[in-house]
Design a protein around this motif. Structure first.
Motif, PDB file in Angstrom:
ATOM      1  N   ASN A 277       0.835  -1.204   0.000  1.00 43.46           N
ATOM      2  CA  ASN A 277       0.000   0.000   0.000  1.00 43.46           C
ATOM      3  C   ASN A 277       0.866   1.249   0.000  1.00 43.46           C
ATOM      4  O   ASN A 277       0.598   2.203  -0.721  1.00 43.46           O
ATOM      5  N   ASN A 278       1.924   1.242   0.838  1.00 43.58           N
ATOM      6  CA  ASN A 278       2.816   2.399   0.876  1.00 43.58           C
ATOM      7  C   ASN A 278       3.479   2.603  -0.472  1.00 43.58           C
ATOM      8  O   ASN A 278       3.568   3.726  -0.963  1.00 43.58           O
ATOM      9  N   ALA A 279       3.963   1.510  -1.073  1.00 41.74           N
ATOM     10  CA  ALA A 279       4.631   1.624  -2.373  1.00 41.74           C
ATOM     11  C   ALA A 279       3.679   2.269  -3.374  1.00 41.74           C
ATOM     12  O   ALA A 279       4.069   3.138  -4.157  1.00 41.74           O
ATOM     13  N   ALA A 280       2.405   1.866  -3.320  1.00 40.64           N
ATOM     14  CA  ALA A 280       1.428   2.425  -4.261  1.00 40.64           C
ATOM     15  C   ALA A 280       1.134   3.882  -3.920  1.00 40.64           C
ATOM     16  O   ALA A 280       1.040   4.742  -4.791  1.00 40.64           O
ATOM     17  N   LYS A 281       1.017   4.156  -2.604  1.00 40.47           N
ATOM     18  CA  LYS A 281       0.633   5.487  -2.146  1.00 40.47           C
ATOM     19  C   LYS A 281       1.714   6.521  -2.453  1.00 40.47           C
ATOM     20  O   LYS A 281       1.430   7.653  -2.782  1.00 40.47           O
ATOM     21  N   TYR A 282       2.966   6.119  -2.315  1.00 40.35           N
ATOM     22  CA  TYR A 282       4.058   7.080  -2.462  1.00 40.35           C
ATOM     23  C   TYR A 282       4.744   6.979  -3.820  1.00 40.35           C
ATOM     24  O   TYR A 282       5.924   7.302  -3.951  1.00 40.35           O
ATOM     25  N   THR A 283       4.019   6.470  -4.825  1.00 44.77           N
ATOM     26  CA  THR A 283       4.564   6.391  -6.177  1.00 44.77           C
ATOM     27  C   THR A 283       3.557   7.045  -7.116  1.00 44.77           C
ATOM     28  O   THR A 283       2.358   6.776  -7.014  1.00 44.77           O
ATOM     29  N   ARG A 305      10.058  -2.949  -3.951  1.00 42.65           N
ATOM     30  CA  ARG A 305      10.767  -1.776  -4.476  1.00 42.65           C
ATOM     31  C   ARG A 305       9.803  -0.941  -5.314  1.00 42.65           C
ATOM     32  O   ARG A 305       9.012  -1.495  -6.075  1.00 42.65           O
ATOM     33  N   ASP A 306       9.863   0.372  -5.136  1.00 47.23           N
ATOM     34  CA  ASP A 306       9.046   1.215  -6.009  1.00 47.23           C
ATOM     35  C   ASP A 306       9.931   2.292  -6.622  1.00 47.23           C
ATOM     36  O   ASP A 306      11.061   2.488  -6.196  1.00 47.23           O
ATOM     37  N   ASN A 307       9.416   2.942  -7.666  1.00 43.66           N
ATOM     38  CA  ASN A 307      10.205   4.047  -8.235  1.00 43.66           C
ATOM     39  C   ASN A 307       9.496   5.375  -7.970  1.00 43.66           C
ATOM     40  O   ASN A 307       9.394   6.235  -8.817  1.00 43.66           O
ATOM     41  N   PHE A 323       3.976   7.225  14.575  1.00 41.83           N
ATOM     42  CA  PHE A 323       3.447   8.536  14.160  1.00 41.83           C
ATOM     43  C   PHE A 323       4.419   9.337  13.304  1.00 41.83           C
ATOM     44  O   PHE A 323       4.320  10.550  13.212  1.00 41.83           O
ATOM     45  N   THR A 324       5.409   8.661  12.693  1.00 34.37           N
ATOM     46  CA  THR A 324       6.329   9.390  11.821  1.00 34.37           C
ATOM     47  C   THR A 324       5.783   9.467  10.412  1.00 34.37           C
ATOM     48  O   THR A 324       5.417   8.461   9.825  1.00 34.37           O
ATOM     49  N   GLN A 325       5.714  10.674   9.899  1.00 34.44           N
ATOM     50  CA  GLN A 325       5.399  10.866   8.495  1.00 34.44           C
ATOM     51  C   GLN A 325       6.457  11.811   7.987  1.00 34.44           C
ATOM     52  O   GLN A 325       6.720  12.847   8.582  1.00 34.44           O
ATOM     53  N   VAL A 326       7.096  11.419   6.889  1.00 26.67           N
ATOM     54  CA  VAL A 326       8.279  12.166   6.486  1.00 26.67           C
ATOM     55  C   VAL A 326       7.936  13.610   6.155  1.00 26.67           C
ATOM     56  O   VAL A 326       8.531  14.538   6.659  1.00 26.67           O
ATOM     57  N   SER A 327       6.922  13.806   5.321  1.00 31.71           N
ATOM     58  CA  SER A 327       6.602  15.183   4.970  1.00 31.71           C
ATOM     59  C   SER A 327       5.119  15.403   5.181  1.00 31.71           C
ATOM     60  O   SER A 327       4.301  14.902   4.436  1.00 31.71           O
ATOM     61  N   LEU A 337      -1.873   7.498   9.669  1.00 30.72           N
ATOM     62  CA  LEU A 337      -1.488   8.110  10.931  1.00 30.72           C
ATOM     63  C   LEU A 337       0.006   7.995  11.172  1.00 30.72           C
ATOM     64  O   LEU A 337       0.505   8.392  12.203  1.00 30.72           O
ATOM     65  N   GLY A 338       0.700   7.381  10.216  1.00 28.91           N
ATOM     66  CA  GLY A 338       2.125   7.171  10.431  1.00 28.91           C
ATOM     67  C   GLY A 338       2.384   6.013  11.378  1.00 28.91           C
ATOM     68  O   GLY A 338       3.359   6.014  12.122  1.00 28.91           O
ATOM     69  N   ILE A 339       1.479   5.011  11.367  1.00 26.26           N
ATOM     70  CA  ILE A 339       1.758   3.851  12.224  1.00 26.26           C
ATOM     71  C   ILE A 339       1.905   2.567  11.423  1.00 26.26           C
ATOM     72  O   ILE A 339       2.238   1.530  11.980  1.00 26.26           O
ATOM     73  N   GLY A 340       1.687   2.642  10.118  1.00 29.03           N
ATOM     74  CA  GLY A 340       1.775   1.439   9.286  1.00 29.03           C
ATOM     75  C   GLY A 340       3.127   0.757   9.417  1.00 29.03           C
ATOM     76  O   GLY A 340       3.211  -0.449   9.667  1.00 29.03           O
ATOM     77  N   LEU A 341       4.195   1.533   9.297  1.00 28.39           N
ATOM     78  CA  LEU A 341       5.525   0.920   9.341  1.00 28.39           C
ATOM     79  C   LEU A 341       5.901   0.496  10.758  1.00 28.39           C
ATOM     80  O   LEU A 341       6.670  -0.447  10.942  1.00 28.39           O
ATOM     81  N   THR A 342       5.338   1.177  11.763  1.00 25.48           N
ATOM     82  CA  THR A 342       5.582   0.739  13.149  1.00 25.48           C
ATOM     83  C   THR A 342       4.986  -0.656  13.326  1.00 25.48           C
ATOM     84  O   THR A 342       5.612  -1.546  13.917  1.00 25.48           O
ATOM     85  N   GLY A 365      12.774   6.639  -5.627  1.00 26.80           N
ATOM     86  CA  GLY A 365      12.180   5.363  -5.246  1.00 26.80           C
ATOM     87  C   GLY A 365      12.629   4.876  -3.873  1.00 26.80           C
ATOM     88  O   GLY A 365      13.574   5.415  -3.289  1.00 26.80           O
ATOM     89  N   SER A 366      11.923   3.879  -3.360  1.00 30.44           N
ATOM     90  CA  SER A 366      12.264   3.314  -2.050  1.00 30.44           C
ATOM     91  C   SER A 366      12.287   1.795  -2.153  1.00 30.44           C
ATOM     92  O   SER A 366      11.558   1.214  -2.946  1.00 30.44           O
ATOM     93  N   THR A 367      13.102   1.193  -1.305  1.00 36.59           N
ATOM     94  CA  THR A 367      13.150  -0.269  -1.249  1.00 36.59           C
ATOM     95  C   THR A 367      12.982  -0.694   0.201  1.00 36.59           C
ATOM     96  O   THR A 367      13.668  -0.172   1.084  1.00 36.59           O
TER      97      THR A 367
HETATM   98  P1  ADP Z   1       1.582   6.533   6.765  1.00 37.07           P
HETATM   99  O1  ADP Z   1       1.731   5.950   5.403  1.00 37.07           O
HETATM  100  O2  ADP Z   1       0.281   6.271   7.410  1.00 37.07           O
HETATM  101  O3  ADP Z   1       1.986   7.968   6.829  1.00 37.07           O
HETATM  102  P2  ADP Z   1       3.662   4.647   7.553  1.00 37.07           P
HETATM  103  O4  ADP Z   1       4.139   4.282   8.920  1.00 37.07           O
HETATM  104  O5  ADP Z   1       3.157   3.560   6.700  1.00 37.07           O
HETATM  105  O6  ADP Z   1       2.591   5.777   7.752  1.00 37.07           O
HETATM  106  O7  ADP Z   1       4.852   5.371   6.818  1.00 37.07           O
HETATM  107  C1  ADP Z   1       5.586   6.376   7.488  1.00 37.07           C
HETATM  108  C2  ADP Z   1       6.174   7.358   6.508  1.00 37.07           C
HETATM  109  O8  ADP Z   1       7.213   6.733   5.761  1.00 37.07           O
HETATM  110  C3  ADP Z   1       5.177   7.843   5.473  1.00 37.07           C
HETATM  111  O9  ADP Z   1       4.434   8.948   5.937  1.00 37.07           O
HETATM  112  C4  ADP Z   1       6.078   8.215   4.313  1.00 37.07           C
HETATM  113  O10 ADP Z   1       6.580   9.511   4.498  1.00 37.07           O
HETATM  114  C5  ADP Z   1       7.253   7.245   4.431  1.00 37.07           C
HETATM  115  N1  ADP Z   1       7.121   6.109   3.488  1.00 37.07           N
HETATM  116  C6  ADP Z   1       6.653   4.868   3.753  1.00 37.07           C
HETATM  117  N2  ADP Z   1       6.711   4.074   2.653  1.00 37.07           N
HETATM  118  C7  ADP Z   1       7.229   4.819   1.663  1.00 37.07           C
HETATM  119  C8  ADP Z   1       7.555   4.569   0.275  1.00 37.07           C
HETATM  120  N3  ADP Z   1       7.343   3.377  -0.300  1.00 37.07           N
HETATM  121  N4  ADP Z   1       8.092   5.600  -0.431  1.00 37.07           N
HETATM  122  C9  ADP Z   1       8.307   6.809   0.150  1.00 37.07           C
HETATM  123  N5  ADP Z   1       8.032   7.101   1.438  1.00 37.07           N
HETATM  124  C10 ADP Z   1       7.502   6.135   2.197  1.00 37.07           C
END
Ligand code: ADP
Length: 515
Positions: A277-283, A305-307, A323-327, A337-342, A365-367
């Motif tokens: 989902n993240n790969a799709a969301k951030y691509t 891996r996404d580009n 609760f970390t969201q990069v931007s 909410l920034g908890i998916g990766l946690t 891209g991210s891997t």
């Molecule tokens: P959320 O997606 O709900 O903000 P996540 O914990 O899943 O929370 O991700 C935390 C942060 O990591 C995201 O807000 C995003 O900034 C960054 N991130 C996660 N996956 C990717 C990705 N595939 N490409 C770029 N940034 C990502």
């Protein structure tokens, strides 16, 4: 022990005098100056008292020679906030070996040369006690932070439950509105918006509840042998809508043969679906997402891996924090909410696994790499017994009116070596069957128009339809459904989501033993 009693212990200066007489004199002087002291007669007694609570210790260098190991163990076992002040009375003259040992092993050391002037001793002791008081402040603050953290976890759990309660009747009402039979485009659009947004709320609340359960140690995972190919298939099924909506290209590479880890089907699927989902969301739309499953020695490696937009180097280490969201200004981050990766990291840790993120920087891209210990090869599982090598050379027709479902299955089976053709309805299925002559047909039952039973009957009536394996793939596993399948001419009945190993047994394994 009461708090007052503990406070008294924590204020003590522990004395290990060179001689008992020395001890009595020093204790008398210090107590008259208002310093609470406790005499210890041996190093062992001193170490025990330090464990009960002490503000500082005063000891002669002679004891260091005889008990340096015990003393340095005592110092190195301190809590992170603690840096116990140690005052060492040295013999007069040049620096001794014991004094250097004390300086290197005992941390926060002050040397006092004998004979010590009373004023010097008192001022050194007072400085030590003040320093210790600061440390106790930090200890109190840490305890407060821990308590706040615990309350936050509890609050999140309560919030999650309280939000979930009203959501369930709202969703039911939306469902009722949808079935109300009002044919008005405006009304239908409104209901669709309500349904989507309520669904989104449910997912956010579920994430919240999940993360609070994990942080409070309330989640248990199963440890059963699972094949990562099945996990990838199930995760793709969950994530397909968002991947499709953004028109991303999906590439799958799955190592031939089973990749068995010990774990929890549902939880591992959740991990992969989150990463997908993240790969799709951030691509950006039209991007590419690659999923690979590999095995190295004792480890299974899943790479996603996404580009897409990538992650800047400073943020890489924090993306897994809660609760970390990069931007935050990025439109795309508003969906979570920034908890998916946690969750991903915590769930993997419960499986003895790990996850790392890498990116060459913004826009590049991210891997994400997931590592899980492979199940020991002697682990009893049906897959190892077969050691299947994929579906190479098999021709499979996949029939389902749900386009997401057919495409997921097609991509997966192709990645496992099969040649796959798909059809979206009964009529298309029949014409594809005649053209493609598949070894096996995976057939959905509930399709509009001609249903799966009818398609099966018609295939069986065709000249080429006798030898094909017909496999019903349905959401229903009742006995009645199974009976109807066999009556219609199916050879097998499988329940969704598809178990790839079962399919392998049917399509490859069985024919390998019958031919
Ligand atoms: P959320 O997606 O709900 O903000 P996540 O914990 O899943 O929370 O991700 C935390 C942060 O990591 C995201 O807000 C995003 O900034 C960054 N991130 C996660 N996956 C990717 C990705 N595939 N490409 C770029 N940034 C990502």
């Amino acid at each position: 022990m009461t708090t007052d009693e503990q406070l008294r212990l924590d204020r003590r200066l522990l004395l290990l005098p060179p001689t008992p007489k020395d001890g009595a004199v020093t204790q008398d002087l210090l107590q008259r100056a208002g310093v609470e002291t406790e005499l210890c007669s041996t190093v062992r007694a001193l170490v025990t008292e330090v464990q009960r609570g002490a503000a500082a210790v005063l000891l002669p260098e002679e004891s260091i020679a005889t008990a340096s190991l015990e003393l340095s163990a005592m110092v190195s076992q301190q809590a992170p906030w603690s840096d116990l002040p140690v005052m060492v009375l040295t013999r007069p003259g040049a620096d001794s070996a014991e004094a250097s040992l004390a300086m290197s092993e005992l941390g926060n050391v002050t040397l006092l040369e004998r004979p010590v002037r009373m004023a010097t001793l008192l001022s050194t002791v007072r400085t030590a006690l003040r320093a210790r008081e600061r440390q106790y402040q930090i200890r109190r603050q840490l305890a407060e932070l821990r308590e706040a953290d615990r309350r936050k976890d509890e609050f999140l759990a309560t919030l999650g439950h309280e939000l979930r309660n009203p959501l369930s009747p709202i969703l039911t009402c939306v469902e009722l509105l949808k079935r109300g039979g009002v044919e008005n485009p405006e009304f239908e659009r409104t209901v669709a918006v309500m349904q989507r947004q309520a669904g989104h709320l449910v997912r956010l609340v579920d994430d919240l509840l999940e993360v609070s359960r994990i942080t409070r140690g309330l989640i248990e995972v199963q440890h059963e042998p699972v094949d990562l190919a099945d996990i990838v298939a199930a995760a793709l099924e969950t994530s397909r809508p968002i991947i499709e909506a953004s028109e991303h290209h999906l590439r799958l590479e799955i190592a031939p043969g089973p990749t068995i880890v010990r774990g929890d089907n549902v939880r591992l699927t959740q991990v992969l679906a989150n990463l997908l989902n993240n790969a799709a969301k951030y691509t950006d739309p039209g991007g590419t997402i690659e999923v690979a499953v590999r095995r190295t020695n004792a480890t299974a490696l899943i790479t996603i891996r996404d580009n897409g937009i990538g992650i800047d180097p400073q943020s890489l280490s924090s993306v897994f924090d809660m609760f970390t969201q990069v931007s935050r200004s990025d439109r795309r981050t508003q969906g979570g909410l920034g908890i998916g990766l946690t969750l991903v990291r915590s769930l993997l840790a419960l499986h003895g696994g790990s996850v790392t993120a890498s990116s060459e920087g913004p826009g590049r891209g991210s891997t994400f790499e997931v590592r899980l210990p492979l199940a020991p090869s002697e682990a009893p599982n049906r897959n190892a017994a077969h050691g299947h090598k994929g579906f190479a050379g098999r021709r499979v027709l996949v029939v389902d009116d749900n386009q997401d479902a057919t495409e997921t299955l097609q991509t997966l089976l192709e990645a496992l070596g099969a040649t796959v053709v798909s059809a979206a309805n009964g009529r298309e299925a029949l014409s594809q069957f005649e053209r493609f002559q598949p070894d096996a047909v995976l057939l959905d039952i509930g399709m509009p128009g001609m249903d799966g039973y009818e398609v099966a009957r018609r295939i069986r009536a065709l000249a080429a339809g006798g030898a094909t394996r017909l496999i019903a793939l349905t959401g229903w596993g009742q006995q009645e459904d199974v009976r109807r399948c066999f009556e219609a001419g199916f050879n097998h009945h499988l329940v969704k989501p598809l178990d790839v190993d079962k399919l392998w047994e049917i399509v490859v394994g069985a024919s390998a033993t019958t031919h």
